[in-house]
Scaffold this active site. Structure first.
Site, PDB file in Angstrom:
ATOM      1  N   LYS A   1       0.810  -1.226   0.000  1.00 41.41           N
ATOM      2  CA  LYS A   1       0.000   0.000   0.000  1.00 41.41           C
ATOM      3  C   LYS A   1       0.847   1.283   0.000  1.00 41.41           C
ATOM      4  CE  LYS A   1      -4.246  -1.836   0.555  1.00 41.41           C
ATOM      5  NZ  LYS A   1      -4.272  -2.881   1.550  1.00 41.41           N
TER       6      LYS A   1
ATOM      7  N   GLU B   1      -9.784   6.113   2.997  1.00 44.85           N
ATOM      8  CA  GLU B   1     -10.599   5.076   3.615  1.00 44.85           C
ATOM      9  C   GLU B   1      -9.666   3.913   3.936  1.00 44.85           C
ATOM     10  OE1 GLU B   1     -10.184   5.222   0.347  1.00 44.85           O
ATOM     11  OE2 GLU B   1      -9.446   3.162   0.147  1.00 44.85           O
TER      12      GLU B   1
ATOM     13  N   SER C   1       1.826  -9.783  -0.685  1.00 37.64           N
ATOM     14  CA  SER C   1       1.453  -8.363  -0.620  1.00 37.64           C
ATOM     15  C   SER C   1       1.740  -7.707   0.726  1.00 37.64           C
ATOM     16  CB  SER C   1      -0.026  -8.203  -0.962  1.00 37.64           C
ATOM     17  OG  SER C   1      -0.830  -9.053  -0.157  1.00 37.64           O
TER      18      SER C   1
HETATM   19  C1  LIG Z   1      -5.103  -4.056   1.342  1.00 32.99           C
HETATM   20  C2  LIG Z   1      -4.371  -5.311   1.154  1.00 32.99           C
HETATM   21  C3  LIG Z   1      -4.729  -6.226   0.151  1.00 32.99           C
HETATM   22  C4  LIG Z   1      -5.922  -6.032  -0.740  1.00 32.99           C
HETATM   23  O1  LIG Z   1      -5.889  -4.896  -1.534  1.00 32.99           O
HETATM   24  P1  LIG Z   1      -5.577  -4.958  -3.075  1.00 32.99           P
HETATM   25  O2  LIG Z   1      -5.932  -3.599  -3.542  1.00 32.99           O
HETATM   26  O3  LIG Z   1      -6.444  -6.018  -3.665  1.00 32.99           O
HETATM   27  O4  LIG Z   1      -4.148  -5.268  -3.236  1.00 32.99           O
HETATM   28  C5  LIG Z   1      -3.952  -7.343  -0.018  1.00 32.99           C
HETATM   29  N1  LIG Z   1      -2.889  -7.594   0.782  1.00 32.99           N
HETATM   30  C6  LIG Z   1      -2.533  -6.755   1.762  1.00 32.99           C
HETATM   31  C7  LIG Z   1      -1.362  -7.095   2.609  1.00 32.99           C
HETATM   32  C8  LIG Z   1      -3.259  -5.595   1.993  1.00 32.99           C
HETATM   33  O5  LIG Z   1      -2.893  -4.774   2.973  1.00 32.99           O
END
Ligand SMILES: *Cc1c(COP(=O)(O)O)cnc(C)c1O
Length: 377
Positions: free
Chosen positions: A83, A105, A359
């Site tokens: 993010k 948000e 992620s």
């Molecule tokens: C917010 C988040 C997601 C989901 O958001 P995407 O916009 O689909 O990437 C996935 N993994 C993590 C670690 C997150 O913080």
């Protein structure tokens, strides 16, 4: 790129008239920024010296014996997830726009933390809208935002999660649009947001492609990422979009599968595939991971699904919990519950050489996981 760019029948701008000038202004500023070496250099410099880019790739042989599974380590970024790539890029853009106040948000709290971080770094006022149910589930992230000087506004209606927090942020933006930039946290929302977020996250796929070519001398058979709004997935996919031989697989939470189980409709400013009943009433999504608990998805994913360039498959809470524990035990890496969804389907993919976008890191999810496993922390 034009102001009305859509992804096939998806995308567009379904917003009140009062927001159109701000979206036009943003579109213009974004086009100028993309063409300005100084903007690109500032974002690159922040990535390298603040976020910790490039994030490495890690082979995971004990997690996936018999395969060559590489993890793209966005969990190692400052603040623990992908993010931050988007938040920093948008806050630098907001500075160019002369906005002094930032709103956002947040669901899991990761986007709120990333935005609060970027605002602290640049001395901008930061207000984050968050469902009260998510505040309960992600209390440590609420504390982080407070520490960095952000105001967290609890949202108490509906399911008290990301959907309502987003509606509240849009309402604030309509009221304060002159002074305020709205940092949307995923590749959703009215144009030009899906495009902006995709480009700011494309660094994931660009780096991964180069790193994989360097160690393997070939592109992966399959690239996998979890899909909430879809930003880590679209950023990862972006690096391989033009490589026709690389399969792209997005993994949704089974009970928040906007692509696998949705229908075409409008949510939060754009047309996409959404979870709704036949009257267009938005359904309540559910996932053990707050970051995937959203009934919509970025319009580009709906388009990639329709044209067959990407596939989207579901993963249950139980499967994600198993993968969460398995990666921790076999590789010494505690993944975010969101990322665990992508890891959970690896065994079922008929390919040897796979790259997964990890992620984020799972520290924020410990309480939720222990509760789900029937233990206490
Ligand atoms: C917010 C988040 C997601 C989901 O958001 P995407 O916009 O689909 O990437 C996935 N993994 C993590 C670690 C997150 O913080």
């Amino acid at each position: 790129m034009t102001t009305t760019e859509t992804y096939g029948p998806y995308g567009g701008r379904y917003v009140p008239e009062t927001l159109i000038p701000a979206l036009d202004e943003l579109t213009e500023a974004w086009a100028e920024a993309l063409a300005d070496p100084a903007y690109l250099a500032e974002v690159e410099h922040l990535g390298r010296t603040y976020t910790g880019r490039p994030s490495p790739i890690t082979l995971a042989p004990r997690f996936a014996p018999g395969k060559r599974l590489y993890l793209k380590r966005e969990d190692l970024n400052h603040t623990g997830a992908h993010k931050i790539n988007n938040a920093l890029g948008q806050v630098v853009l907001a500075k160019r726009l002369g906005k002094s106040r930032i709103i956002a948000e947040t669901g899991a709290g990761q986007h709120g933390v990333a935005t609060a971080t970027a605002c602290a770094r640049f001395g901008l006022e930061c207000v984050v809208f968050m469902g009260s149910e998510d505040m309960r589930r992600q209390a440590p992230n609420v504390e982080r935002m407070h520490l960095m000087g952000a105001t967290v506004v609890p949202v108490e209606f509906g399911t008290k999660t990301l959907k309502e927090a987003t509606s509240e942020a849009i309402r604030d933006w309509i009221t304060n649009v002159e002074t305020t930039h709205y940092v949307i946290g995923s590749c959703v929302g009215p144009a030009p947001y899906p495009e902006i977020v995709r480009e700011l996250q494309a660094v994931i796929g660009r780096e991964a492609r180069e790193q994989l070519l360097e160690v393997e001398g070939a592109l992966p058979d399959v690239v996998v990422a979890c899909v909430g709004g879809g930003s880590n997935a679209i950023g990862m996919f972006a690096g391989f979009m033009d490589d026709a031989g690389v399969r792209l697989i997005g993994v949704e939470a089974a009970e928040a599968a906007s692509l696998g189980g949705g229908r075409t409709g409008v949510l939060h400013g754009s047309r996409s595939s959404i979870l709704a009943d036949s009257d267009g009433q938005i359904a309540d999504a559910h996932s053990i991971s707050a970051g995937l608990d959203y009934p919509g998805v970025g319009p580009e994913h709906a388009y990639l699904r329709d044209i067959g360039r990407a596939e989207y498959i579901p993963c249950t809470d139980e499967q994600a919990l198993d993968a969460f524990q398995r990666l921790s035990r076999t590789e010494g890496i505690i993944p975010a519950l969101e990322s665990s969804h992508a890891l959970a389907v690896i065994d079922d993919i008929d390919a040897e050489y796979i790259a997964v976008c990890l992620s984020g890191r799972g520290d924020k999810d410990l309480a939720e996981v222990l509760a789900a496993l029937g233990r206490t922390s």
